[in-house]
Design a protein around this motif. Structure first.
Motif, mmCIF file in Angstrom:
data_model
loop_
_atom_site.group_PDB
_atom_site.id
_atom_site.type_symbol
_atom_site.label_atom_id
_atom_site.label_comp_id
_atom_site.label_asym_id
_atom_site.label_seq_id
_atom_site.Cartn_x
_atom_site.Cartn_y
_atom_site.Cartn_z
ATOM 1 N N ALA A 31 0.852 -1.187 0.000
ATOM 2 C CA ALA A 31 0.000 0.000 0.000
ATOM 3 C C ALA A 31 0.887 1.236 0.000
ATOM 4 O O ALA A 31 1.899 1.280 0.708
ATOM 5 N N ARG A 32 0.504 2.240 -0.754
ATOM 6 C CA ARG A 32 1.263 3.486 -0.828
ATOM 7 C C ARG A 32 0.355 4.652 -0.460
ATOM 8 O O ARG A 32 -0.808 4.698 -0.850
ATOM 9 N N CYS A 33 0.926 5.619 0.262
ATOM 10 C CA CYS A 33 0.167 6.761 0.789
ATOM 11 C C CYS A 33 -0.940 6.265 1.709
ATOM 12 O O CYS A 33 -2.043 6.819 1.725
ATOM 13 N N ALA A 34 -0.661 5.215 2.449
ATOM 14 C CA ALA A 34 -1.627 4.630 3.382
ATOM 15 C C ALA A 34 -0.874 3.958 4.517
ATOM 16 O O ALA A 34 -0.835 2.729 4.604
ATOM 17 N N PRO A 35 -0.265 4.730 5.411
ATOM 18 C CA PRO A 35 0.493 4.118 6.516
ATOM 19 C C PRO A 35 -0.369 3.270 7.441
ATOM 20 O O PRO A 35 0.151 2.448 8.194
ATOM 21 N N HIS A 36 -1.706 3.440 7.357
ATOM 22 C CA HIS A 36 -2.612 2.623 8.185
ATOM 23 C C HIS A 36 -2.518 1.152 7.842
ATOM 24 O O HIS A 36 -2.993 0.292 8.580
ATOM 25 N N PHE A 37 -1.908 0.861 6.684
ATOM 26 C CA PHE A 37 -1.663 -0.521 6.283
ATOM 27 C C PHE A 37 -0.983 -1.307 7.404
ATOM 28 O O PHE A 37 -1.293 -2.479 7.644
ATOM 29 N N LYS A 38 -0.063 -0.652 8.115
ATOM 30 C CA LYS A 38 0.694 -1.367 9.146
ATOM 31 C C LYS A 38 -0.179 -1.733 10.335
ATOM 32 O O LYS A 38 -0.019 -2.797 10.929
ATOM 33 N N MET A 80 -3.390 -2.404 10.126
ATOM 34 C CA MET A 80 -4.223 -3.511 9.653
ATOM 35 C C MET A 80 -3.420 -4.804 9.549
ATOM 36 O O MET A 80 -3.927 -5.886 9.820
ATOM 37 N N ALA A 81 -2.152 -4.686 9.151
ATOM 38 C CA ALA A 81 -1.305 -5.871 9.061
ATOM 39 C C ALA A 81 -1.141 -6.526 10.428
ATOM 40 O O ALA A 81 -1.155 -7.754 10.551
ATOM 41 N N LEU A 82 -1.015 -5.718 11.463
ATOM 42 C CA LEU A 82 -0.852 -6.258 12.813
ATOM 43 C C LEU A 82 -2.157 -6.791 13.376
ATOM 44 O O LEU A 82 -2.148 -7.639 14.274
ATOM 45 N N GLU A 83 -3.291 -6.320 12.851
ATOM 46 C CA GLU A 83 -4.595 -6.783 13.326
ATOM 47 C C GLU A 83 -5.018 -8.108 12.695
ATOM 48 O O GLU A 83 -5.955 -8.752 13.174
ATOM 49 N N LEU A 84 -4.356 -8.503 11.599
ATOM 50 C CA LEU A 84 -4.740 -9.738 10.920
ATOM 51 C C LEU A 84 -4.530 -10.955 11.814
ATOM 52 O O LEU A 84 -3.710 -10.951 12.724
ATOM 53 N N GLU A 85 -5.290 -12.013 11.529
ATOM 54 C CA GLU A 85 -5.098 -13.304 12.197
ATOM 55 C C GLU A 85 -4.781 -14.363 11.148
ATOM 56 O O GLU A 85 -5.667 -14.754 10.387
ATOM 57 N N PRO A 86 -3.563 -14.888 11.073
ATOM 58 C CA PRO A 86 -2.388 -14.417 11.810
ATOM 59 C C PRO A 86 -1.906 -13.080 11.259
ATOM 60 O O PRO A 86 -2.186 -12.753 10.108
ATOM 61 N N PRO A 87 -1.169 -12.331 12.060
ATOM 62 C CA PRO A 87 -0.730 -10.999 11.621
ATOM 63 C C PRO A 87 0.359 -11.088 10.567
ATOM 64 O O PRO A 87 1.044 -12.103 10.420
ATOM 65 N N PRO A 94 3.860 -9.613 9.952
ATOM 66 C CA PRO A 94 4.877 -8.846 10.680
ATOM 67 C C PRO A 94 5.283 -7.602 9.900
ATOM 68 O O PRO A 94 5.431 -7.648 8.678
ATOM 69 N N VAL A 95 5.444 -6.502 10.601
ATOM 70 C CA VAL A 95 5.893 -5.263 9.955
ATOM 71 C C VAL A 95 7.151 -4.786 10.679
ATOM 72 O O VAL A 95 7.197 -3.695 11.236
ATOM 73 N N THR A 96 8.147 -5.647 10.668
ATOM 74 C CA THR A 96 9.413 -5.337 11.315
ATOM 75 C C THR A 96 10.491 -5.192 10.260
ATOM 76 O O THR A 96 10.351 -5.622 9.116
ATOM 77 N N GLY A 124 -2.774 11.806 17.268
ATOM 78 C CA GLY A 124 -1.984 12.056 18.463
ATOM 79 C C GLY A 124 -2.369 11.177 19.634
ATOM 80 O O GLY A 124 -1.561 10.959 20.547
ATOM 81 N N ALA A 125 -3.610 10.649 19.630
ATOM 82 C CA ALA A 125 -4.086 9.803 20.722
ATOM 83 C C ALA A 125 -4.007 8.318 20.385
ATOM 84 O O ALA A 125 -4.361 7.475 21.220
ATOM 85 N N CYS A 126 -3.534 7.985 19.200
ATOM 86 C CA CYS A 126 -3.625 6.613 18.697
ATOM 87 C C CYS A 126 -2.491 5.734 19.207
ATOM 88 O O CYS A 126 -1.330 6.165 19.290
ATOM 89 N N GLU A 127 -2.831 4.480 19.504
ATOM 90 C CA GLU A 127 -1.826 3.508 19.926
ATOM 91 C C GLU A 127 -0.810 3.236 18.832
ATOM 92 O O GLU A 127 0.315 2.805 19.098
ATOM 93 N N TYR A 128 -1.205 3.465 17.568
ATOM 94 C CA TYR A 128 -0.343 3.150 16.430
ATOM 95 C C TYR A 128 0.386 4.383 15.898
ATOM 96 O O TYR A 128 0.884 4.364 14.768
ATOM 97 N N GLN A 129 0.476 5.441 16.681
ATOM 98 C CA GLN A 129 1.048 6.683 16.176
ATOM 99 C C GLN A 129 2.500 6.541 15.738
ATOM 100 O O GLN A 129 2.968 7.234 14.823
ATOM 101 N N LYS A 130 3.274 5.637 16.365
ATOM 102 C CA LYS A 130 4.675 5.462 15.973
ATOM 103 C C LYS A 130 4.825 4.476 14.819
ATOM 104 O O LYS A 130 5.777 4.567 14.041
ATOM 105 N N VAL A 131 3.911 3.533 14.705
ATOM 106 C CA VAL A 131 3.956 2.565 13.625
ATOM 107 C C VAL A 131 3.356 3.148 12.349
ATOM 108 O O VAL A 131 3.831 2.892 11.247
ATOM 109 N N CYS A 132 2.310 3.950 12.521
ATOM 110 C CA CYS A 132 1.569 4.504 11.386
ATOM 111 C C CYS A 132 1.788 6.014 11.296
ATOM 112 O O CYS A 132 2.509 6.494 10.441
#
Length: 435
Positions: free
Chosen positions: A225-232, A234-241, A243-245, A311-319
């Motif tokens: 995905a491009r111009c969509a950092p939220h991809f990461k 969603m990748a971590l929310e998948l079952e199984p996830p 990895p975005v390392t 600013g309040a999001c748990e994924y602010q550093k990943v996304c």
């Protein structure tokens, strides 16, 4: 104290505003012109910029794009200049001007790959979106020419509400066409794109989740995905996830703009990305290294203070959200990304994995192998290998670690083309489609 900043992973050079098409979504508002504008960078100026980029690091990827870069008469000279400097040179194109002779010339000049825009498998939709009848047929002919020449290409698919249902078909097409990468772009409303109906939030979430699933499940194709950092997220929310390392081939953190990537306009202005149109400096007035290191806007992006849901999001550093969207709509670089449908749950902030600091050595054999890796991808390979060695509890990178990483990504056959696919994997090629 002198400020420092890691050299960019990628620089997009918008070489010209000339274009053979007139795409509805073009942020550069490029168009058909017999000659480039008089204000566009000269051959000597572009060569000087390439010198400056290489002086910072020869481990940088340079995208020659436009407009349509094939309409610039010195394209081969500029490609060879970048190649001779040790940079990885790739082309961002609509593909309509690619034929056997031109591809052979690009290969001889050292161009490693092309990103080709294909917005639909329906010719009428693609032609309408690209603003010219027959564009689809010419682009498909360009793809065929790449295949005949063994010239690596990736497909760039720009999603809107009107073609979102084609995603699975486009994945199948990219796979069957032999493209190692499918980049799925999510438009930012700038340039002529201000007149394009962007994707709705519901469709955006649905498509992005499907992209994450495909990125996890596809064996023959890298889907990104491009111009969509939220991809990461969603990748971590998948079952199984998924990895975005760094070990798995992903740069930790969100948007690349101003942190590991920038673009240069045809007139020599530097911006964080093509969708942030504000100039942070002119290369006709300042050296590239100085702008990259000192631009205040870049400093903001490297140490962001996000607002609203971001600013309040748990994924602010990943996304961290797309910074171009709130800037374009509200003039607020740090505002929340309104296209994201996620509502923060108040949990702990998710830390990016793979950024562990601290010294780690390399055995002599591993160092010898690293020296054989092309300079433009060496930094990426080094970071992945060190992250993996730390994960294994090792104090030094071994040749066995490199073997394991190659097998993990490419199964037993090893990487095709001598590590070309990991190069394409790391490429933030959000900005190789300028037309």
């Amino acid at each position: 104290m002198t400020k420092t900043a890691e050299p960019p992973f990628l620089v997009a050079l918008n070489l010209t505003r000339r274009c053979n098409l007139k795409c509805a979504h073009c942020y550069l508002d490029a168009g058909v012109r017999r000659r480039g504008q008089l204000s566009e960078l000269t051959t000597a100026e572009v060569e000087g910029i390439l010198d400056q980029i290489a002086a910072l690091s020869d481990e940088t990827m340079v995208v020659l794009t436009g407009g349509e870069p094939m309409m610039r008469p010195d394209i081969l000279r500029l490609a060879k200049k970048g190649t001779d400097l040790g940079l990885m040179v790739v082309l961002g194109t609509n593909g309509a001007l690619l034929d056997d002779a031109r591809i052979a010339a690009l290969q001889q000049a050292g161009v490693k790959a092309a990103g080709i825009s294909l917005d639909s498998l329906r010719p009428d939709y693609h032609d309408d979106f690209r603003g010219k009848p027959g564009a689809w047929a010419k682009t498909m002919a360009g793809i065929d020419a790449c295949r005949r020449a063994g010239f690596m290409f990736q497909i760039h698919f720009s999603v809107t509400d009107d073609n979102a249902d084609e995603l699975d078909d486009m994945i199948a097409f990219a796979r069957s066409a032999g493209a190692p990468v499918l980049n799925v772009f999510f438009l930012v409303c700038t340039g002529r794109g201000e007149a394009v109906s962007n994707i709705s939030r519901d469709v955006y979430e649905r498509v992005l989740r499907r992209v994450a699933e495909a990125a996890r499940d596809e064996q023959e194709l890298l889907v990104r995905a491009r111009c969509a950092p939220h991809f990461k997220r969603m990748a971590l929310e998948l079952e199984p996830p998924l990895p975005v390392t760094l070990v798995d081939g992903y740069e930790a953190g969100g948007c690349l703009a101003g942190t590991r990537y920038c673009r240069v306009t045809p007139e020599g202005d530097v911006t964080p990305c093509p969708y942030m149109e504000v100039s942070v400096g002119s290369l006709r007035e300042q050296p590239f290294a100085e702008i990259w290191r000192d631009a205040p806007l870049f400093e903001q992006l490297r140490a962001p203070h996000l607002e609203g849901r971001c600013g309040a999001c748990e994924y602010q550093k990943v996304c961290g959200g797309c910074r171009a969207r709130p800037l374009a709509r509200f003039g607020n670089l740090m505002g929340e990304d309104f296209l994201c449908g996620y509502h923060p749950g108040g949990g702990a902030v998710v830390e990016p994995i793979g950024r562990t600091k601290g010294s780690i050595g390399w055995t002599e054999e591993a160092e010898a192998r690293l020296r054989h890796v092309p300079s433009f991808v060496r930094r990426f390979v080094r970071q992945r290998a060190e992250a993996f060695a730390r994960e294994q509890g090792a104090t030094a990178v071994l040749a066995e670690h490199l073997d394991t990483l190659a097998r993990r990504r490419f199964d037993k056959a090893g990487p095709p083309g001598g590590l070309v696919r990991p190069i394409m994997d790391r490429q933030p090629s959000i900005h190789t489609d300028e037309t």
